[in-house]
Scaffold this motif. Structure first.
Motif, PDB file in Angstrom:
ATOM      1  N   SER A  71       0.827  -1.206   0.000  1.00  0.00           N
ATOM      2  CA  SER A  71       0.000   0.000   0.000  1.00  0.00           C
ATOM      3  C   SER A  71       0.860   1.254   0.000  1.00  0.00           C
ATOM      4  O   SER A  71       2.000   1.250   0.461  1.00  0.00           O
ATOM      5  CB  SER A  71      -0.903   0.000   1.236  1.00  0.00           C
ATOM      6  N   PRO A  72       0.299   2.385  -0.472  1.00  0.00           N
ATOM      7  CA  PRO A  72       1.026   3.656  -0.419  1.00  0.00           C
ATOM      8  C   PRO A  72       1.403   4.023   1.015  1.00  0.00           C
ATOM      9  O   PRO A  72       0.640   3.791   1.952  1.00  0.00           O
ATOM     10  CB  PRO A  72       0.029   4.660  -1.015  1.00  0.00           C
ATOM     11  N   ILE A  73       2.571   4.634   1.171  1.00  0.00           N
ATOM     12  CA  ILE A  73       3.059   5.006   2.492  1.00  0.00           C
ATOM     13  C   ILE A  73       2.091   5.960   3.182  1.00  0.00           C
ATOM     14  O   ILE A  73       1.876   5.877   4.398  1.00  0.00           O
ATOM     15  CB  ILE A  73       4.457   5.637   2.384  1.00  0.00           C
ATOM     16  N   ASP A  74       1.484   6.877   2.440  1.00  0.00           N
ATOM     17  CA  ASP A  74       0.580   7.835   3.049  1.00  0.00           C
ATOM     18  C   ASP A  74      -0.619   7.164   3.703  1.00  0.00           C
ATOM     19  O   ASP A  74      -1.164   7.664   4.694  1.00  0.00           O
ATOM     20  CB  ASP A  74       0.096   8.850   2.009  1.00  0.00           C
ATOM     21  N   VAL A  75      -1.059   6.041   3.156  1.00  0.00           N
ATOM     22  CA  VAL A  75      -2.159   5.306   3.771  1.00  0.00           C
ATOM     23  C   VAL A  75      -1.727   4.779   5.141  1.00  0.00           C
ATOM     24  O   VAL A  75      -2.462   4.871   6.127  1.00  0.00           O
ATOM     25  CB  VAL A  75      -2.619   4.149   2.862  1.00  0.00           C
ATOM     26  N   ALA A  76      -0.509   4.223   5.210  1.00  0.00           N
ATOM     27  CA  ALA A  76       0.015   3.710   6.477  1.00  0.00           C
ATOM     28  C   ALA A  76       0.197   4.836   7.486  1.00  0.00           C
ATOM     29  O   ALA A  76      -0.107   4.685   8.678  1.00  0.00           O
ATOM     30  CB  ALA A  76       1.334   2.981   6.240  1.00  0.00           C
ATOM     31  N   LYS A  77       0.679   6.001   7.014  1.00  0.00           N
ATOM     32  CA  LYS A  77       0.867   7.134   7.911  1.00  0.00           C
ATOM     33  C   LYS A  77      -0.469   7.605   8.492  1.00  0.00           C
ATOM     34  O   LYS A  77      -0.564   7.954   9.676  1.00  0.00           O
ATOM     35  CB  LYS A  77       1.529   8.291   7.154  1.00  0.00           C
ATOM     36  N   SER A  78      -1.508   7.598   7.666  1.00  0.00           N
ATOM     37  CA  SER A  78      -2.805   8.047   8.157  1.00  0.00           C
ATOM     38  C   SER A  78      -3.338   7.103   9.235  1.00  0.00           C
ATOM     39  O   SER A  78      -3.980   7.531  10.196  1.00  0.00           O
ATOM     40  CB  SER A  78      -3.808   8.174   7.014  1.00  0.00           C
ATOM     41  N   LEU A  79      -3.062   5.786   9.097  1.00  0.00           N
ATOM     42  CA  LEU A  79      -3.494   4.835  10.121  1.00  0.00           C
ATOM     43  C   LEU A  79      -2.710   5.038  11.411  1.00  0.00           C
ATOM     44  O   LEU A  79      -3.282   4.991  12.509  1.00  0.00           O
ATOM     45  CB  LEU A  79      -3.347   3.401   9.606  1.00  0.00           C
ATOM     46  N   LEU A  80      -1.399   5.266  11.297  1.00  0.00           N
ATOM     47  CA  LEU A  80      -0.601   5.519  12.496  1.00  0.00           C
ATOM     48  C   LEU A  80      -1.110   6.753  13.234  1.00  0.00           C
ATOM     49  O   LEU A  80      -1.205   6.775  14.467  1.00  0.00           O
ATOM     50  CB  LEU A  80       0.876   5.711  12.123  1.00  0.00           C
ATOM     51  N   THR A  81      -1.420   7.787  12.492  1.00  0.00           N
ATOM     52  CA  THR A  81      -1.910   9.009  13.112  1.00  0.00           C
ATOM     53  C   THR A  81      -3.250   8.768  13.805  1.00  0.00           C
ATOM     54  O   THR A  81      -3.495   9.251  14.913  1.00  0.00           O
ATOM     55  CB  THR A  81      -2.058  10.118  12.055  1.00  0.00           C
ATOM     56  N   HIS A  82      -4.120   7.992  13.163  1.00  0.00           N
ATOM     57  CA  HIS A  82      -5.410   7.655  13.777  1.00  0.00           C
ATOM     58  C   HIS A  82      -5.211   6.869  15.067  1.00  0.00           C
ATOM     59  O   HIS A  82      -5.898   7.115  16.081  1.00  0.00           O
ATOM     60  CB  HIS A  82      -6.258   6.859  12.792  1.00  0.00           C
ATOM     61  N   VAL A  83      -4.279   5.903  15.058  1.00  0.00           N
ATOM     62  CA  VAL A  83      -4.007   5.107  16.261  1.00  0.00           C
ATOM     63  C   VAL A  83      -3.526   6.011  17.389  1.00  0.00           C
ATOM     64  O   VAL A  83      -3.948   5.880  18.550  1.00  0.00           O
ATOM     65  CB  VAL A  83      -2.957   4.006  15.963  1.00  0.00           C
ATOM     66  N   ALA A  84      -2.631   6.940  17.064  1.00  0.00           N
ATOM     67  CA  ALA A  84      -2.105   7.846  18.083  1.00  0.00           C
ATOM     68  C   ALA A  84      -3.210   8.723  18.650  1.00  0.00           C
ATOM     69  O   ALA A  84      -3.259   8.990  19.857  1.00  0.00           O
ATOM     70  CB  ALA A  84      -1.001   8.714  17.485  1.00  0.00           C
ATOM     71  N   ASP A 105      -1.509   5.574  22.216  1.00  0.00           N
ATOM     72  CA  ASP A 105      -0.259   4.823  22.140  1.00  0.00           C
ATOM     73  C   ASP A 105      -0.159   4.117  20.794  1.00  0.00           C
ATOM     74  O   ASP A 105      -1.141   4.001  20.059  1.00  0.00           O
ATOM     75  CB  ASP A 105      -0.125   3.814  23.290  1.00  0.00           C
ATOM     76  N   ILE A 106       1.064   3.679  20.462  1.00  0.00           N
ATOM     77  CA  ILE A 106       1.317   2.916  19.229  1.00  0.00           C
ATOM     78  C   ILE A 106       2.144   1.699  19.612  1.00  0.00           C
ATOM     79  O   ILE A 106       3.213   1.837  20.210  1.00  0.00           O
ATOM     80  CB  ILE A 106       2.074   3.742  18.178  1.00  0.00           C
ATOM     81  N   ALA A 107       1.654   0.515  19.297  1.00  0.00           N
ATOM     82  CA  ALA A 107       2.373  -0.712  19.636  1.00  0.00           C
ATOM     83  C   ALA A 107       3.679  -0.803  18.852  1.00  0.00           C
ATOM     84  O   ALA A 107       3.768  -0.361  17.704  1.00  0.00           O
ATOM     85  CB  ALA A 107       1.499  -1.930  19.351  1.00  0.00           C
ATOM     86  N   TYR A 108       4.667  -1.363  19.481  1.00  0.00           N
ATOM     87  CA  TYR A 108       5.968  -1.568  18.831  1.00  0.00           C
ATOM     88  C   TYR A 108       5.806  -2.345  17.532  1.00  0.00           C
ATOM     89  O   TYR A 108       6.440  -2.053  16.514  1.00  0.00           O
ATOM     90  CB  TYR A 108       6.891  -2.317  19.788  1.00  0.00           C
ATOM     91  N   SER A 109       4.934  -3.363  17.562  1.00  0.00           N
ATOM     92  CA  SER A 109       4.748  -4.199  16.367  1.00  0.00           C
ATOM     93  C   SER A 109       4.229  -3.382  15.185  1.00  0.00           C
ATOM     94  O   SER A 109       4.607  -3.637  14.038  1.00  0.00           O
ATOM     95  CB  SER A 109       3.793  -5.358  16.668  1.00  0.00           C
ATOM     96  N   LEU A 110       3.368  -2.400  15.437  1.00  0.00           N
ATOM     97  CA  LEU A 110       2.863  -1.565  14.346  1.00  0.00           C
ATOM     98  C   LEU A 110       3.976  -0.705  13.752  1.00  0.00           C
ATOM     99  O   LEU A 110       4.038  -0.490  12.542  1.00  0.00           O
ATOM    100  CB  LEU A 110       1.729  -0.672  14.834  1.00  0.00           C
ATOM    101  N   LEU A 111       4.850  -0.221  14.626  1.00  0.00           N
ATOM    102  CA  LEU A 111       5.964   0.581  14.143  1.00  0.00           C
ATOM    103  C   LEU A 111       6.886  -0.238  13.250  1.00  0.00           C
ATOM    104  O   LEU A 111       7.365   0.239  12.219  1.00  0.00           O
ATOM    105  CB  LEU A 111       6.749   1.145  15.334  1.00  0.00           C
ATOM    106  N   VAL A 112       7.096  -1.498  13.614  1.00  0.00           N
ATOM    107  CA  VAL A 112       7.951  -2.364  12.805  1.00  0.00           C
ATOM    108  C   VAL A 112       7.277  -2.707  11.481  1.00  0.00           C
ATOM    109  O   VAL A 112       7.929  -2.787  10.436  1.00  0.00           O
ATOM    110  CB  VAL A 112       8.330  -3.641  13.587  1.00  0.00           C
TER     111      VAL A 112
END
Length: 623
Positions: free
Chosen positions: A159-172, A177-184
């Motif tokens: 998937s496009p990186i921007d899609v992943a970034k938007s999910l990380l921002t939503h999780v935060a 918090d953001i799980a270590y596994s998601l960051l990896v």
């Protein structure tokens, strides 16, 4: 919140860098916290990154050092996973960690099953707003694992990186918090797409958070940086890994590829030798890369290194696949002023090369080597292992050619049932002693057959018919046959009919061992005791027995003897008959005379070493 695609990359980088304020958390729970500045929020939120492994350690303000201990084989296993396996492994270790702090087992198992069930969820094609992510999560059957499943799918679907970034921002925003596994997982996606700047950003955060990272994260970062113009950073990370653990094969190979690609061959060879010194087995891909990147280059030292790699193939009886063989051929032909020419050919049964008329090395051992090998196998493989513990605790029964042996009665003595006779010796020894006597009274044999192994060759036929077909084919050669069987073959069952057993026993000697016996040792003993001419028939590769030999010279002799004495049996395409590949009269390994090289190769890559030695060769001559 606006679509993430409208947020500049600089804003997201700042978002990550705001993670650098330490939040004191219990070390035993492997947590660390960061300050995460979320746009349009009134205050800074503290996010906990949960580590998934003891190999990721938080920064200790007191300066306490603690490095993980991990076996090299375990590290290698982890590093050789594909993208999906790498990230999924981290997720599942996350669940395992959670179980240690009280999570119910049934719930954890349900989460694992749900991850696999929804592994094919389709990620969105564009970044989503927070409300859209929330609706998508609420509609998910198991929302507690939504982010992990979604990130797994993002990696799988690239998937496009921007899609992943938007999910990380939503999780935060939603969890704080953001799980270590998601960051990896996000890191894996960045590496997959070659996003060097993002890889650097995530690494800088991890470096500040941890003394050391877990091996999976190191592998991703080293792989990502080695494929970029910042490849020398991967070398720095490799040195960092060395301080904590043995680097994996993948770590070394990423750095070797990077050095080779930039024509720094001395550095590449230095890393290669360091890798071998740590007992890390190079893949065929990395060996091929050396030949590819060295094409057209001058230098006696370079040629010496690459010739050494060919000898490494010889010493370890490794057969290159066709594309690797082509790389070897092209390298030889590209040597400036070398005048090498390569030709593909099939070696004659006599061992003569039809291209250059050179006679390949004989597969037979010298008398001295044969006797030494026989003594070592009997000492180290047969007597020196748990062979006897794998044989029956009751005395073996055996028969001559036409006699059907009777079953032995089990011992009523409790001490004997426990595995010992009155003299204190293992009863298991008695079966092998009986077999030794049986063999010595009937020597020599011409061919020894692993009966049970051969009987399973064609599932379309019953077992006794498979074995009978093999015996009938071999008996036409007017040779003495010994068949190693099991007692259950005498039971007159649907798979072992009495009349067929009698027919076979009229053409071969049979030894019937207990049903739990380890028959490979019997096979080796009977073949070696019969003399240098004796061959054996089995589809097994005998890897375990080779591993019991303590030094490389003896292991090489064992493989050479095996290639020259093992007859491979396989069914025909239609399954109507049995075919045999005769033992080689010549040694099927890389060979050289100085001005010629002969290299056996296979058409396709085989991950596991097969007992089928190749019949195709590359002949290279210097004219």
């Amino acid at each position: 919140m606006a679509f993430f695609s409208q947020t500049s990359r600089q804003s997201f980088q700042a978002l990550l860098w705001k993670c650098c304020t330490f939040w004191s958390v219990s070390r035993c729970q492997k947590l660390f916290a960061v300050s995460f500045n979320i746009p349009n929020r009134e205050k800074i939120t503290c996010l906990s990154f949960v580590t998934s492994s003891s190999t990721a350690l938080p920064v200790d303000l007191k300066g306490t050092d603690g490095f993980p201990t991990k076996k090299g084989s375990e590290i290698e296993y982890e590093e050789e996973k594909g993208w999906d396996e790498e990230t999924k492994e981290i997720s599942e270790r996350q669940v395992h960690f959670s179980s240690s702090v009280g999570a119910p087992k049934k719930q954890l198992m349900s989460q694992l099953l749900s991850r696999r069930k929804f592994a094919n969820i389709q990620p969105p094609e564009k970044p989503l707003q927070a409300e859209e992510w929330k609706r998508l999560k609420d509609s998910f059957r198991t929302p507690e694992i939504f982010e992990e499943v979604m990130f797994n799918s993002m990696v799988k679907c690239n998937s496009p990186i921007d899609v992943a970034k938007s999910l990380l921002t939503h999780v935060a925003n939603s969890n704080g918090d953001i799980a270590y596994s998601l960051l990896v997982k996000y890191l894996a996606l960045c590496v997959q797409q070659g996003k060097t700047t993002e890889i650097r950003d995530v690494y800088d955060i991890m470096k500040i958070r941890f003394k050391i990272l877990e091996s999976g994260a190191y592998t991703l970062i080293i792989r990502g940086l080695s494929n970029s113009d910042q490849w020398r950073m991967a070398l720095t990370l490799l040195e960092e890994v060395k301080k904590a653990m043995i680097p994996s094969r993948a770590n070394y190979e990423s750095c070797i590829i990077a050095a080779s690609r930039h024509q720094e061959m001395n550095l590449a060879f230095e890393l290669y030798h360091e890798m071998l010194a740590k007992d890390l087995v190079p893949t065929l891909d990395i060996l091929q890369a050396f030949f590819d990147f060295s094409r057209g280059m001058k230098g006696a030292e370079l040629q010496k290194e690459l010739f050494g790699m060919l000898l490494y193939l010889r010493d370890n009886q490794i057969y290159p696949h066709k594309t690797f063989m082509q790389s070897i051929k092209q390298w030889f032909e590209s040597i400036p002023g070398g005048k090498w020419r390569g030709h593909l050919t099939n070696i004659k049964d006599s061992g003569q090369c039809p291209v250059c008329n050179h006679q390949l090395e004989d597969s037979n051992l010298t008398e001295e080597d044969y006797n030494n090998l026989r003594e070592r196998i009997i000492r180290d493989v047969i007597h020196g292992t748990d062979t006897y513990r794998k044989t029956s605790p009751q005395r073996s029964c055996h028969s001559a050619a036409a006699d059907l042996p009777q079953f032995c009665a089990s011992s009523a003595n409790k001490e004997e049932d426990a595995g010992f006779n009155s003299s204190g010796f293992l009863q298991a020894d008695i079966e092998f002693e009986a077999f030794q006597t049986f063999v010595e009274n009937r020597l020599p044999f011409d061919i020894v057959i692993d009966g049970l192994n051969v009987s399973h060759i064609n599932p379309r036929k019953i077992q006794c018919e498979n074995l009978c077909d093999a015996i009938n084919c071999l008996a036409k050669q007017n040779v003495r046959l010994l068949v190693l069987g099991r007692k259950h073959m005498l039971s007159n069952s649907p798979n072992w009919k009495r009349e067929i057993m009698k027919e076979m026993q009229s053409k071969a000697d049979f030894f019937f061992a207990e049903n739990i016996s380890e028959d490979d040792a019997f096979l080796l003993y009977a073949t070696l005791q019969s003399g240098k001419h004796c061959k054996f028939v089995t589809r097994d590769f005998l890897r375990d027995h080779k591993a019991c030999l303590s030094d490389s010279v003896t292991r090489h002799l064992f493989r050479k003897w095996q290639r020259g004495h093992q007859i491979v049996v396989f069914p025909s395409a239609g399954g109507s008959r049995i075919n045999f590949l005769p033992a080689f009269r010549y040694d099927c390994v890389v060979q050289t005379t100085g001005d010629t090289w002969h290299i056996p190769y296979k058409d396709v890559f085989e991950e596991k070493y097969s007992f089928h030695a190749p019949r195709k060769w590359l002949c290279i001559q210097q004219k």
